[in-house]
Design an enzyme around this catalytic site. Structure first.
Site, PDB file in Angstrom:
ATOM      1  N   ASP A 302      45.194  37.218  33.668  1.00  0.00           N
ATOM      2  CA  ASP A 302      44.518  35.944  33.837  1.00  0.00           C
ATOM      3  C   ASP A 302      43.150  36.167  34.473  1.00  0.00           C
ATOM      4  O   ASP A 302      43.027  36.922  35.452  1.00  0.00           O
ATOM      5  CB  ASP A 302      45.399  35.055  34.724  1.00  0.00           C
ATOM      6  CG  ASP A 302      44.861  33.666  34.895  1.00  0.00           C
ATOM      7  OD1 ASP A 302      44.772  32.943  33.895  1.00  0.00           O
ATOM      8  OD2 ASP A 302      44.522  33.295  36.047  1.00  0.00           O
ATOM      9  N   GLU A 337      42.322  38.013  29.363  1.00  0.00           N
ATOM     10  CA  GLU A 337      41.654  36.725  29.211  1.00  0.00           C
ATOM     11  C   GLU A 337      40.227  36.997  29.687  1.00  0.00           C
ATOM     12  O   GLU A 337      39.990  37.096  30.896  1.00  0.00           O
ATOM     13  CB  GLU A 337      42.313  35.645  30.055  1.00  0.00           C
ATOM     14  CG  GLU A 337      41.632  34.291  29.912  1.00  0.00           C
ATOM     15  CD  GLU A 337      42.193  33.234  30.866  1.00  0.00           C
ATOM     16  OE1 GLU A 337      42.411  32.101  30.420  1.00  0.00           O
ATOM     17  OE2 GLU A 337      42.390  33.557  32.057  1.00  0.00           O
TER      18      GLU A 337
END
Length: 589
Positions: A302, A337
């Protein structure tokens, strides 16, 4: 069992706190270096423990030492309770032993990681463990919402039907609710607010590490890999008003700060882990090794640019070198990401050559073309693996139409605007400029023409996804028209908004997706090198030229196979996408 506890801390004194209900016994650690502490004790497996740290309390200078605060071990693998927010957690002098979970002493996993099952090009299936199983009629009520439910035969059968190559699990490590949610009567449903990196959340994984190992093994036996979505960019201790739970209480150096001690907020959550510092990098590597030994195939990171910030993004960051050289981690799949909200935070295409990356440009350009305001040439670039973003024949693009963050696929086609009022932020949260359209009316409708148009668009977009070069990702429920009623930021909706309704599935669309997935597996579409053989044509079957690309409302792509030609025809004027095989044609001019 003999166990040595290690801690990096700038405190004046550290106590190891052992709990034998209701007794707390404290043992001072010994300073072994400038900011390192340790102690070795003979303790039973299952021992509950935590830390307390002594030193100056001066928040203005990023010092938060408060021996009244019970602190969770950053290396904890299991906890005896979930985290619960309370204002006492950020109040100096308030003892928090009754509200902070203890770590459970467990033996480390020692077996080497198994060979990686998942290979790029296979179907990634992103799911939220709790929301995916909470309403499944075949799963026992006591098992719903837990990791173990993923090994249920009915769940496994669904994944196999879709041809899922690996599940990508949204965070299963322990998190704490953001402090504003309680007053709104809401709780965190996604888990992107962890406290320490590897401790499993008892609500999702009540059986601890053993449950993780068993579930991963059961999926592997069914031919399905496991990828964990991990958060190394911030912790739930948040900004200066946040709770003291672990790092903040013993190691101010764990967080990135400006020269005057102000917390850097490259995450939008109040703090940023200092991943460039050696002891934080070592903790990240320890975490990844632990999960690799549990059998997982890889990791999705993330806000991944923060892994390489010190303070700016460095494509040659030490962590990337460490991962590539580690005998347990070099074989695992890494997925970025590739953006955060800090300066220069958008780094799509800039991660190491062995990594995959979430490609939001793919999502936006495919949606935009089908909505009617995108160019066919841009779409062709995305279908061909986004060579403008990723160099080399084997694209690193993870292609997706929707993900947990944003509209579901069904909502993309039913809502032109977000509807996030239930989040309690006056509909200001979530992305305001989704590329979406409602086909004539906002939300659910009984109009058969609008429903048919939405269904046709869903099928067209899904066909494009499964025909594209790269690694396709499908978010759980998009294969059968799951809706969140227009909420594109449902992180705080631990309820029917995010719990998949298995009884209301669009089984026709589900069968269509399964057929697309099977078609892809039997063709060169999963071969990363297919672009070299591509033959691009316009909708009149003429070879494409720059002039024809400029005016095109679609295209035909032909890929030769052994005895057949694979044909992808994208025809926006007639709202149709066809993916088929044809007998090999004679050579074309």
């Amino acid at each position: 069992m003999q166990h040595t506890f290690h801690l990096h801390s700038t405190a004046e004194r550290i106590d190891l706190c052992l709990f034998t209900s209701p007794q707390e016994t404290r043992h001072p650690l010994t300073r072994t270096g400038e900011a390192t502490w340790s102690i070795t004790l003979d303790l039973p497996e299952g021992q509950r423990y935590a830390y307390r740290a002594h030193g100056p309390y001066d928040p203005a200078n990023n010092q938060w030492f408060d021996p009244a605060k019970l602190l969770v071990d950053p290396h904890a693998r299991e906890l005896d309770a979930p985290f619960t927010y309370s204002p006492r957690l950020s109040t100096y002098g308030e003892d928090t032993a009754d509200i902070v979970p203890r770590a459970i002493l467990t033996p480390p996993l020692t077996a080497p990681p198994p060979p990686r099952l998942f290979q790029p090009g296979g179907l990634i299936y992103e799911l939220n463990v709790r929301g995916f199983t909470m309403r499944h009629p075949d799963v026992l009520p006591e098992q719903r919402g837990t990791l173990a439910a993923l090994a249920h035969p009915a769940i496994v059968a669904h994944l196999q039907k879709l041809g899922v190559a690996t599940v990508e699990l949204m965070p299963i490590t322990a998190w704490i609710d953001e402090r504003h949610l309680g007053t709104l009567g809401l709780t965190n449903a996604w888990g992107y607010n962890p406290v320490v990196p590897m401790a499993l959340d008892p609500r999702l994984v009540p059986g601890g590490v053993a449950e993780l190992v068993a579930t991963v093994a059961a999926l592997r036996d069914a031919g399905i890999g496991t990828i964990l979505d991990l958060v190394f960019n911030h912790t739930g201790e948040s900004d200066i008003h946040g709770p003291t739970l672990s790092f903040r209480g013993y190691d101010p150096e764990a967080y990135a700060t400006t020269a005057d001690g102000t917390l850097i907020n490259d995450t939008g959550t109040g703090n940023t882990l200092a991943t460039g510092r050696p002891h934080i990098r070592a903790l990240i590597l320890d975490t990844l090794r632990h999960f690799a030994r549990a059998g997982v195939d890889g990791f999705r990171f993330d806000l991944a640019p923060i892994l390489a910030r010190d303070p700016g993004f460095d494509p040659q960051a030490p962590l990337f070198t460490d991962l590539a050289a580690d005998p347990h981690l070099a074989s695992r799949l890494m997925i970025a990401e590739p953006w955060d909200i800090g300066p220069g935070g958008y780094q799509l295409g800039q991660f190491p050559d062995t990594w995959l990356e979430w490609n939001d440009r793919y999502r936006d350009d495919v949606r935009r073309f089908w909505r009617g305001d995108g160019a066919a040439g841009t779409l062709a670039t995305r279908v061909a693996g986004s060579s403008d973003l990723f160099s080399g024949a084997a694209t690193r693009s993870v292609n997706f139409l929707a993900a947990h963050d944003g509209f579901t696929l069904a909502d993309t086609l039913a809502h032109a605007h977000r509807h996030n009022h239930a989040n309690g932020e006056h509909n200001r949260d979530g992305h305001a400029d989704e590329i979406a359209w409602n086909h004539g009316t906002e939300g659910a409708t009984d109009d058969p023409a609008i429903r048919a148009s939405r269904d046709a668009s869903a099928r067209a977009l899904l066909a494009i996804l499964f025909a594209s070069k790269g690694t396709p990702m499908l978010t759980a429920g998009d294969e059968f028209s799951r809706s969140q009623h227009g909420n594109n930021n449902a992180y705080a909706q631990d309820n029917a908004t995010t719990w998949i309704d298995w009884t209301a599935r669009d089984t026709d669309l589900e069968a269509f997706v399964a057929a697309l997935s099977a078609f892809r597996r039997g063709t060169p579409l999963a071969d990363p090198a297919w672009l070299a053989a591509a033959d691009w044509r316009d909708l009149s079957d003429r070879p494409m030229t720059p002039e024809r690309w400029a005016d095109a409302q679609g295209f035909v792509l032909r890929l030769p196979m052994a005895t057949e030609t694979l044909v992808l025809r994208i025809d926006r004027p007639n709202a149709r996408v066809t993916l088929s095989r044809a007998t090999l044609l004679e050579s074309r001019p």
